[in-house]
Design an enzyme around this catalytic site. Structure first.
Site, PDB file in Angstrom:
ATOM      1  CG  HIS A 174      24.724   2.365  52.011  1.00 27.95           C
ATOM      2  ND1 HIS A 174      26.160   2.499  52.372  1.00 27.95           N
ATOM      3  CD2 HIS A 174      24.139   1.486  53.120  1.00 27.95           C
ATOM      4  CE1 HIS A 174      26.486   2.656  53.462  1.00 27.95           C
ATOM      5  NE2 HIS A 174      24.747   2.047  54.055  1.00 27.95           N
TER       6      HIS A 174
ATOM      7  CB  SER B 231      11.897  11.766  23.738  1.00 28.78           C
ATOM      8  OG  SER B 231      12.934  11.740  22.847  1.00 28.78           O
TER       9      SER B 231
ATOM     10  CE  LYS C  89      13.274   8.811  27.886  1.00 32.47           C
ATOM     11  NZ  LYS C  89      13.986   9.185  28.071  1.00 32.47           N
TER      12      LYS C  89
ATOM     13  CD  GLU D 101      15.409  14.304  33.559  1.00 34.46           C
ATOM     14  OE1 GLU D 101      17.013  14.210  33.314  1.00 34.46           O
ATOM     15  OE2 GLU D 101      14.036  14.383  33.519  1.00 34.46           O
TER      16      GLU D 101
END
Ligand code: ARG
Length: 485
Positions: free
Chosen positions: A171, A292, A298, A305
């Site tokens: 979980h 970024s 970043k 992803e």
């Protein structure tokens, strides 16, 4: 049986530029030409198409269906084409509808009208089914190699981290401490089953459709065993209608690919999650990260992803083909031309996803201390306390209840579970042994899980060795299956 006797001189009427133009009076509407064309994607089948044609032409010559000299000329021409395909120099013409007609036309340009004998006893229906089987055999092998590479890297990294401990999650809540090696070996298992599924697919690709013709076979004395053997199949397909109508091997590949992408997406998601400041368990190497365009600080995990995202596409590819085939009357219908784009897309997407994940895992920096700190949370050992009571004869439900109260007590008092002495533990249950709080040591908790399949050091070390042996065996199998080009 035809004899090599009186083959008439070949004088085709090429007034129509379509091989099927004989019964047509009008040309095809340009929109229809564009709509029905598949050459922009089925060009991927060119090499398999030519290989199939070479086997077919040889068989036609040997069985006397066409003159041997013509068969020889066709084979030589096709071999030239194959060279050009491999070199990437063969020009394909979008006006020639599909890869089959392109190859035949290019062949005619090279060897003349004799090329017109190649399509004897053959239809594009059995031809494309054969091309697909050959394609699938190679695509499955390529993916299996990719799956071996990723598992090798995971096993290597796991070996490095046999003693790295982190919380295991259920979980997405901290559950019990595990070795990082154990965690990564879980993916080795999943990817191993993916490879098994693809290896198993070979059984369903063992029979060659050639000779099935458009639907019902041929009146000509074709030697189906010869073409099947020449192309590395065990034998010919048993039913000509099934052979031209079915795409379940492609569906099986897509299903295996979709499952594998789902597995990769879970590994990818963990890399994304673990690289957040909140987790801070890993850092992706610069080579496998992006920046970024706006925020200079970043470092983004775009690679995992995208793998996560591309799983959606491959699932879509599977659903696309399932939907295309669903409810189709026997046998071949043009709908089946829609099998190729999802298939090629899934094969390329999975192949590339495996490659980038292999690189990302190989170059990943593991933040051992961050993992360890998270795993040190003594609450992760609450189960061990309950199991200690079970060993003292307490029913598990009663043990669970008592330890639940201990946990609640610690949370309310904001104290560490380990701060409870023997007397306090016994206040919750008198079956606690005098050394009960010694159970609350991380290493001990790991080592006590020493059964087969669990996270104790010796078991994980064995599992690493077993994984290496299984990968060696798999590589040997892949080598034995390797086909001559
Ligand atoms: N391009 C077609 C396909 O991929 C080849 C078979 C065409 N057969 C036909 N009867 N039109 O399915």
């Amino acid at each position: 049986m035809l004899k090599a006797r009186d083959f008439p001189r070949f004088a085709p009427d090429m007034s129509q530029d379509k091989p099927w133009g004989g019964r047509f009076q009008e040309g095809t509407d340009p929109t229809v030409e564009r709509f029905t064309a598949s050459i922009h994607f089925d060009r991927e089948l060119a090499r398999y198409d030519v290989r199939g044609s070479i086997a077919h032409a040889r068989m036609l010559g040997r069985s006397g269906v066409i003159p041997q000299a013509d068969a020889d000329a066709i084979v030589r021409g096709l071999e030239q084409l194959l060279g050009e395909i491999e070199a990437g120099t063969l020009a394909l013409d979008p006006r020639l509808e599909d890869v089959h007609m392109n190859i035949e036309t290019r062949l005619r340009e090279r060897i003349g009208a004799v090329a017109g004998r190649l399509h004897t006893g053959r239809s594009r229906n059995d031809q494309v089914a054969t091309d697909l089987a050959l394609y699938l055999r190679e695509a499955a092998a390529t993916v299996r190699h990719g799956l071996v590479d990723l598992r090798r890297v995971l096993v290597t990294r796991a070996r490095e981290h046999l003693d790295t401990v982190l919380p295991g999650y259920t979980h997405l809540q901290r559950a019990q401490p595990v070795r990082l090696a154990h965690h990564w070996l879980a993916f080795v298992e999943m990817l191993g089953r993916d490879a098994e599924r693809l290896a198993d697919l070979r059984k369903r690709l063992a029979r060659c459709p050639l000779g099935s013709g458009a639907i019902a076979g041929s009146t000509l004395p074709l030697d189906r065993d010869a073409t099947a053997r020449a192309l590395g199949f065990e034998g010919p397909t048993r039913n000509s209608m099934d052979a031209v109508a079915s795409r379940d091997a492609a569906l099986e590949f897509l299903a295996a690919a979709a499952i594998s992408m789902v597995h990769l997406s879970r590994l990818a998601e963990e890399l994304v999650l673990w690289s957040t400041a909140e987790f801070g368990f890993v850092e992706l190497s610069d080579a496998y990260s992006t920046g970024s365009s706006l925020m200079p600080q970043k470092k983004n995990p775009d690679v995992p992803e995208l793998v996560r995202g591309k799983a959606g596409r491959v699932i879509g590819d599977l659903v696309t083909l399932l939907t295309v085939v669903k409810g189709l009357p026997l046998t071949y219908n043009r709908d089946l031309q829609e099998d190729k784009e999802p298939l090629f897309d899934a094969a390329a997407t999975l192949r590339d996803s495996l490659a980038v994940m292999t690189g990302a895992v190989a170059t990943l920096r593991v933040r051992i201390d961050r993992m360890r700190a998270a795993a040190e949370d003594p609450m992760l050992l609450a189960t061990d306390l309950a199991e200690a009571l079970v060993r003292a004869g307490v029913p598990f439900r009663e043990a669970h209840e008592a330890v639940g109260k201990i946990v609640a007590h610690c949370l309310a008092k904001e104290i560490d579970l380990r701060a409870l002495g023997q007397r306090e533990l016994r206040a919750f249950h008198d079956a606690f042994a005098s050394d009960a709080n010694e159970l609350l040591a991380l290493e001990r908790a790991l080592e006590e899980r020493s059964m087969f399949g669990a996270t104790a050091r010796v078991r994980v070390a064995e599992a690493l060795d077993a994984a290496d042996r299984a990968l060696d065996a798999e590589c040997a199998l892949l080598d034995s299956e390797r086909e001559e080009p």
